[in-house]
Motif scaffolding. Structure first.
Motif, PDB file in Angstrom:
ATOM      1  N   UNK A  16       0.834  -1.200   0.000  1.00  0.00           N
ATOM      2  CA  UNK A  16       0.000   0.000   0.000  1.00  0.00           C
ATOM      3  C   UNK A  16       0.874   1.257   0.000  1.00  0.00           C
ATOM      4  N   UNK A  17       1.964   1.209   0.748  1.00  0.00           N
ATOM      5  CA  UNK A  17       2.880   2.347   0.786  1.00  0.00           C
ATOM      6  C   UNK A  17       3.519   2.588  -0.568  1.00  0.00           C
ATOM      7  N   UNK A  18       3.919   1.526  -1.242  1.00  0.00           N
ATOM      8  CA  UNK A  18       4.506   1.681  -2.574  1.00  0.00           C
ATOM      9  C   UNK A  18       3.516   2.313  -3.538  1.00  0.00           C
ATOM     10  N   UNK A  19       2.258   1.898  -3.449  1.00  0.00           N
ATOM     11  CA  UNK A  19       1.227   2.471  -4.309  1.00  0.00           C
ATOM     12  C   UNK A  19       1.017   3.947  -4.005  1.00  0.00           C
ATOM     13  N   UNK A  20       0.915   4.285  -2.723  1.00  0.00           N
ATOM     14  CA  UNK A  20       0.699   5.680  -2.324  1.00  0.00           C
ATOM     15  C   UNK A  20       1.898   6.550  -2.687  1.00  0.00           C
ATOM     16  N   UNK A  25       4.091  10.751  -4.081  1.00  0.00           N
ATOM     17  CA  UNK A  25       5.430  11.194  -3.727  1.00  0.00           C
ATOM     18  C   UNK A  25       5.676  11.054  -2.240  1.00  0.00           C
ATOM     19  N   UNK A  26       6.938  11.108  -1.852  1.00  0.00           N
ATOM     20  CA  UNK A  26       7.324  10.877  -0.457  1.00  0.00           C
ATOM     21  C   UNK A  26       6.797  11.967   0.469  1.00  0.00           C
ATOM     22  N   UNK A  58      11.270   0.055   5.184  1.00  0.00           N
ATOM     23  CA  UNK A  58      10.663  -1.202   4.745  1.00  0.00           C
ATOM     24  C   UNK A  58      10.384  -1.174   3.243  1.00  0.00           C
ATOM     25  N   UNK A  59       9.978  -0.022   2.737  1.00  0.00           N
ATOM     26  CA  UNK A  59       9.715   0.106   1.298  1.00  0.00           C
ATOM     27  C   UNK A  59      11.017  -0.057   0.511  1.00  0.00           C
ATOM     28  N   UNK A  60      12.077   0.605   0.960  1.00  0.00           N
ATOM     29  CA  UNK A  60      13.362   0.488   0.273  1.00  0.00           C
ATOM     30  C   UNK A  60      13.845  -0.963   0.305  1.00  0.00           C
ATOM     31  N   UNK A 106       9.976   6.915  -7.466  1.00  0.00           N
ATOM     32  CA  UNK A 106       9.839   6.647  -6.038  1.00  0.00           C
ATOM     33  C   UNK A 106      11.191   6.340  -5.407  1.00  0.00           C
ATOM     34  N   UNK A 107      12.007   5.538  -6.100  1.00  0.00           N
ATOM     35  CA  UNK A 107      13.326   5.205  -5.551  1.00  0.00           C
ATOM     36  C   UNK A 107      14.200   6.444  -5.393  1.00  0.00           C
TER      37      UNK A 107
END
Length: 202
Positions: A16-20, A25-26, A58-60, A106-107
């Motif tokens: 969900x975080x990756x999608x958001x 954006x961060x 966690x996303x990274x 995102x990265x």
């Protein structure tokens, strides 16, 4: 709400975080926004990830794991280092770059966020250390399997490969011209192959 195992809940929230993050954006993504994206109460979100920084790490880690999976699943290391470079970089580009501009944005945003946030600089350093280590290990495995030597240390070859791809990806994100990017990727591959100067061991 039905009970969900912690490991499953964590994966759900990271997805969900990756999608958001890809959409907003961060800077504009909050724990509340991720909770809403995942369809869970904010309290559940904060129980798993007490802070935004913990969630971003966690996303990274998830993105890094995805790169590892792509390389392990597609990179052919049983036909020597040169083949691994050519085939592996093409597979990486196809699966994680071409058509995935939002993932790459995102990265980069995550890296910049970590560098600009006091106390989080180590996260950006860890991110690139992992990228480099993944590529270096993959190169070394291919060379070892074929009984070959490389003209430069594998960690250096990994760093230079990541740096070259980083620049190419950023140009592609700014102007996603697939044909041009493919041509440029081919040139980058040739440069890396020449730098490696692969030869039979002994």
């Amino acid at each position: 709400m039905a009970y969900v195992e912690a490991s499953v809940r964590r994966r759900q929230l990271v997805a969900a975080a990756r999608s958001a993050l890809a959409q907003e954006g961060v800077a504009r993504t909050s724990l509340r926004a991720v909770a809403a994206e995942a369809g869970v109460p904010l309290g559940t979100m904060q129980y798993v990830f007490p802070s935004k920084e913990a969630l971003l790490r966690a996303v990274i880690e998830d993105v890094v794991d995805e790169i590892v999976e792509v390389l392990r699943g597609t990179a052919e290391v049983d036909r020597g280092l040169e083949h691994a470079i050519r085939q592996g970089l093409a597979a990486f580009w196809d699966q994680l770059v071409s058509g995935h501009v939002s993932l790459q944005m995102m990265q980069y945003e995550l890296t910049m966020y970590a560098l600009r946030t006091a106390g989080q600089e180590e996260l950006a350093r860890w991110q690139y250390e992992r990228y480099t280590a993944i590529v270096a290990e993959w190169f070394e495995r291919a060379a070892h399997h074929a009984g070959e030597t490389c003209a430069v240390p594998f960690d250096r070859l990994g760093r230079i490969t990541v740096a070259a791809l980083d620049g190419l990806i950023l140009q592609h994100v700014c102007d996603p011209d697939r044909a041009r990017s493919r041509t440029d990727l081919a040139d980058v591959v040739e440069m890396i192959v020449r730098l490696a100067d692969v030869r039979p061991a002994g």
